[in-house]
Design a protein around this motif. Structure first.
Motif, PDB file in Angstrom:
ATOM      1  N   ASP A 282       0.808  -1.237  -0.069  1.00 44.95           N
ATOM      2  CA  ASP A 282       0.052  -0.096  -0.092  1.00 44.95           C
ATOM      3  C   ASP A 282       0.771   1.321  -0.101  1.00 44.95           C
ATOM      4  O   ASP A 282       0.459   2.187  -0.492  1.00 44.95           O
ATOM      5  CB  ASP A 282      -0.867   0.078   1.502  1.00 44.95           C
ATOM      6  N   PHE A 283       2.040   1.324   0.559  1.00 42.36           N
ATOM      7  CA  PHE A 283       2.938   2.395   0.628  1.00 42.36           C
ATOM      8  C   PHE A 283       3.708   2.478  -0.849  1.00 42.36           C
ATOM      9  O   PHE A 283       3.614   3.770  -1.029  1.00 42.36           O
ATOM     10  CB  PHE A 283       4.080   1.870   1.583  1.00 42.36           C
ATOM     11  N   ARG A 288       3.506   5.549  -5.551  1.00 49.42           N
ATOM     12  CA  ARG A 288       3.201   5.942  -7.031  1.00 49.42           C
ATOM     13  C   ARG A 288       2.339   6.938  -7.312  1.00 49.42           C
ATOM     14  O   ARG A 288       2.609   7.997  -8.310  1.00 49.42           O
ATOM     15  CB  ARG A 288       3.150   4.509  -7.696  1.00 49.42           C
ATOM     16  N   LEU A 289       1.243   7.147  -6.698  1.00 47.04           N
ATOM     17  CA  LEU A 289       0.221   7.947  -7.160  1.00 47.04           C
ATOM     18  C   LEU A 289       0.850   9.374  -6.737  1.00 47.04           C
ATOM     19  O   LEU A 289       0.614  10.261  -7.603  1.00 47.04           O
ATOM     20  CB  LEU A 289      -0.984   7.744  -6.074  1.00 47.04           C
ATOM     21  N   MET A 290       1.425   9.648  -5.580  1.00 46.59           N
ATOM     22  CA  MET A 290       2.050  10.844  -5.490  1.00 46.59           C
ATOM     23  C   MET A 290       3.024  11.296  -6.282  1.00 46.59           C
ATOM     24  O   MET A 290       3.183  12.322  -6.907  1.00 46.59           O
ATOM     25  CB  MET A 290       2.551  10.838  -3.985  1.00 46.59           C
ATOM     26  N   ASN A 291       3.801  10.228  -6.722  1.00 44.60           N
ATOM     27  CA  ASN A 291       4.704  10.705  -7.730  1.00 44.60           C
ATOM     28  C   ASN A 291       4.303  11.098  -9.165  1.00 44.60           C
ATOM     29  O   ASN A 291       4.647  12.071  -9.726  1.00 44.60           O
ATOM     30  CB  ASN A 291       5.934   9.526  -7.858  1.00 44.60           C
ATOM     31  N   GLN A 294       2.748  14.803  -8.605  1.00 45.54           N
ATOM     32  CA  GLN A 294       3.567  15.651  -8.495  1.00 45.54           C
ATOM     33  C   GLN A 294       4.504  15.909  -9.983  1.00 45.54           C
ATOM     34  O   GLN A 294       4.771  17.044 -10.391  1.00 45.54           O
ATOM     35  CB  GLN A 294       4.681  15.533  -7.446  1.00 45.54           C
ATOM     36  N   MET A 295       4.672  14.798 -10.548  1.00 52.13           N
ATOM     37  CA  MET A 295       5.359  14.605 -11.834  1.00 52.13           C
ATOM     38  C   MET A 295       4.567  15.445 -12.882  1.00 52.13           C
ATOM     39  O   MET A 295       4.937  16.506 -13.482  1.00 52.13           O
ATOM     40  CB  MET A 295       5.494  13.518 -12.503  1.00 52.13           C
ATOM     41  N   ARG A 296       3.098  15.178 -12.906  1.00 54.24           N
ATOM     42  CA  ARG A 296       2.294  16.078 -13.997  1.00 54.24           C
ATOM     43  C   ARG A 296       2.398  17.613 -13.599  1.00 54.24           C
ATOM     44  O   ARG A 296       2.371  18.511 -14.183  1.00 54.24           O
ATOM     45  CB  ARG A 296       0.848  15.764 -13.647  1.00 54.24           C
ATOM     46  N   LEU A 362       8.158  16.066  -2.382  1.00 51.66           N
ATOM     47  CA  LEU A 362       6.920  16.592  -1.843  1.00 51.66           C
ATOM     48  C   LEU A 362       6.431  17.760  -2.644  1.00 51.66           C
ATOM     49  O   LEU A 362       7.142  18.521  -2.997  1.00 51.66           O
ATOM     50  CB  LEU A 362       7.137  16.591  -0.473  1.00 51.66           C
ATOM     51  N   ALA A 363       5.266  18.014  -2.657  1.00 53.26           N
ATOM     52  CA  ALA A 363       4.539  19.069  -3.006  1.00 53.26           C
ATOM     53  C   ALA A 363       5.168  20.431  -2.781  1.00 53.26           C
ATOM     54  O   ALA A 363       5.503  21.266  -3.366  1.00 53.26           O
ATOM     55  CB  ALA A 363       3.020  19.197  -2.759  1.00 53.26           C
ATOM     56  N   GLU A 364       5.668  20.411  -1.104  1.00 53.03           N
ATOM     57  CA  GLU A 364       6.113  21.806  -0.922  1.00 53.03           C
ATOM     58  C   GLU A 364       7.755  21.733  -1.321  1.00 53.03           C
ATOM     59  O   GLU A 364       7.920  22.833  -1.446  1.00 53.03           O
ATOM     60  CB  GLU A 364       6.177  21.866   0.727  1.00 53.03           C
ATOM     61  N   ASP A 365       8.293  20.709  -1.702  1.00 50.39           N
ATOM     62  CA  ASP A 365       9.692  20.516  -2.012  1.00 50.39           C
ATOM     63  C   ASP A 365       9.663  21.122  -3.682  1.00 50.39           C
ATOM     64  O   ASP A 365      10.522  22.081  -4.062  1.00 50.39           O
ATOM     65  CB  ASP A 365      10.325  19.606  -2.115  1.00 50.39           C
TER      66      ASP A 365
END
Ligand SMILES: Cc1ncc(COP(=O)(O)O)c(C=O)c1O
Length: 380
Positions: A282-283, A288-291, A294-296, A362-365
């Motif tokens: 699950d992690f 993968r979803l976060m990546n 953020q990639m888009r 991360l989004a903030e980075d």
């Protein structure tokens, strides 16, 4: 760095095993956060340079590590019994098809040492992971670098290179590739493996497979005894600091690799952490979803800044610095970002002088990176 001639004279009368070792440049790692803090006095550092998982690792790993702390006086299980069992189930292979490594770099090294000697050749693509050419030099072998096609592997030309160099023992293919993020189609990869003699080992380096599950070429193992798949816990699993990787191969190849590797090449903590990390898929899904998200977002920002990029199938992206302003180069942007606490990767060592590789954070980075980049480019 010392030139090869000055190293030669300062080593004299000692002589390295192969002259090619003298031309090796040490591997350049992403600048550690601690180093930037020390050099520039910046405490708030964002590191987007080594394709690490910005989320960290599964919380289950922490528990597994804690359980090992009372056992540190004892050697680890040299055969990695539990981790191998888990990897065998996960990858649908037999336990005796697995070799564990101290990171996947260790396995790439073991593969080169097991199969390649002086006068042999290693074939790889231009812009492929830099360690492949280093391994050829370490083994006193010829490194045959095949020109890339649109920044990716040109498998037809690589097949021709194998034919043209009958001394080829090993081919390295990174899929997805670092630093370009390019991906290969199954059909083309299958045709490539079928085209090379069965005496040539084809090593598929799948360090970023979790970000691109469709690149999984596990099925090739059932068909070809000369295929090896190398994977790592350093990237999506978030365990770069622990150093655990594995290779899947035929039983005979694994038997050989297991003779060459050091007896305790994965630590007690590494074994336990990797098994716990593997169990938490699950992690990996969340990572993968976060990546992807953020990639888009980053792609849109690069478009808005007028910067070109190569579509990436991993957790990093290669961005082209080709702006009208005379004094702006990839190297100057890298330096300016460092001064403001953002570490990314210049790619001059790959001959990609106008390009930078940026790990998805991360989004903030990512926001900080884009804001800083915008201010450098617009000079405000
Ligand atoms: C394509 C590729 N292979 C292998 C590695 C080595 O990773 P590790 O030794 O941490 O498993 C890396 C690390 O950057 C990589 O990008």
């Amino acid at each position: 760095m010392q030139s090869s001639q000055s190293i030669e004279s300062s080593l004299s009368p000692l002589v390295p095993a192969y002259a090619s070792i003298l031309s090796l440049a040490p591997y350049q790692t992403g600048k550690p956060v601690e180093e930037l803090t020390r050099e520039y006095g910046i405490s708030d550092v964002v590191k987007l340079a080594s394709n690490e998982n910005p989320v960290g690792c599964s919380p289950k790993v922490t528990l597994a590590i804690t359980e090992q702390l009372g056992q540190l006086a004892r050697y680890p299980d040299g055969n990695g019994y539990y981790l191998k069992q888990a990897l065998a189930d996960f990858n649908d292979v037999n336990v005796d098809q697995i070799t564990l490594g101290n990171g996947s770099d260790d396995l790439l090294d073991i593969l080169a040492r097991s199969f390649v000697g002086a006068g042999d050749a290693i074939v790889y693509s231009q812009y492929a992971f830099v360690v492949y050419s280093m391994l050829a030099k370490m083994q006193g072998a010829m490194d045959v670098e095949v020109p890339a096609q649109r920044f990716g592997h040109d498998l037809k030309a690589m097949s021709q290179a194998v034919q043209d160099n009958p001394n080829t023992k090993l081919v390295f293919i990174a899929n997805p590739n670092n630093p370009t993020g390019t991906q290969l189609a199954h059909k083309e990869l299958h045709a490539f493996v079928a085209s090379v003699p069965s005496s040539v080992l084809v090593v598929l380096d799948e360090a970023y497979i979790e970000y691109s599950p469709e690149s999984n070429n596990r099925a090739l193992l059932d068909e070809f005894d000369n295929v090896v798949i190398v994977r790592t816990f350093s990237k999506a699993y978030g365990l770069a600091g622990l150093r655990v990787g594995y290779a899947l191969s035929s039983v005979a190849v694994a038997d050989l690799l297991n003779r060459i590797r050091q007896p305790f090449n994965v630590s007690r903590i590494g074994l336990a952490a990797a098994a716990a990390a593997l169990a938490d898929q699950d992690f990996i899904e969340r990572t993968r979803l976060m990546n992807d998200e953020q990639m888009r977002w980053l792609e849109k920002q690069f478009d808005a800044l007028g910067l070109g990029f190569i579509k990436s199938h991993a957790n990093f992206i290669m961005v082209k610095i080709e702006v009208e302003m005379e004094d702006i180069t990839a190297a100057s942007i890298h330096e300016a970002l460092l001064e403001q606490g953002v570490i990314i990767r210049p790619l001059a060592a790959y001959g990609l002088h106008n390009w930078l590789r940026i790990t998805v954070g991360l989004a903030e980075d990512n926001l900080r990176l884009i804001d800083t980049l915008r201010s450098i480019l617009t000079d405000d």
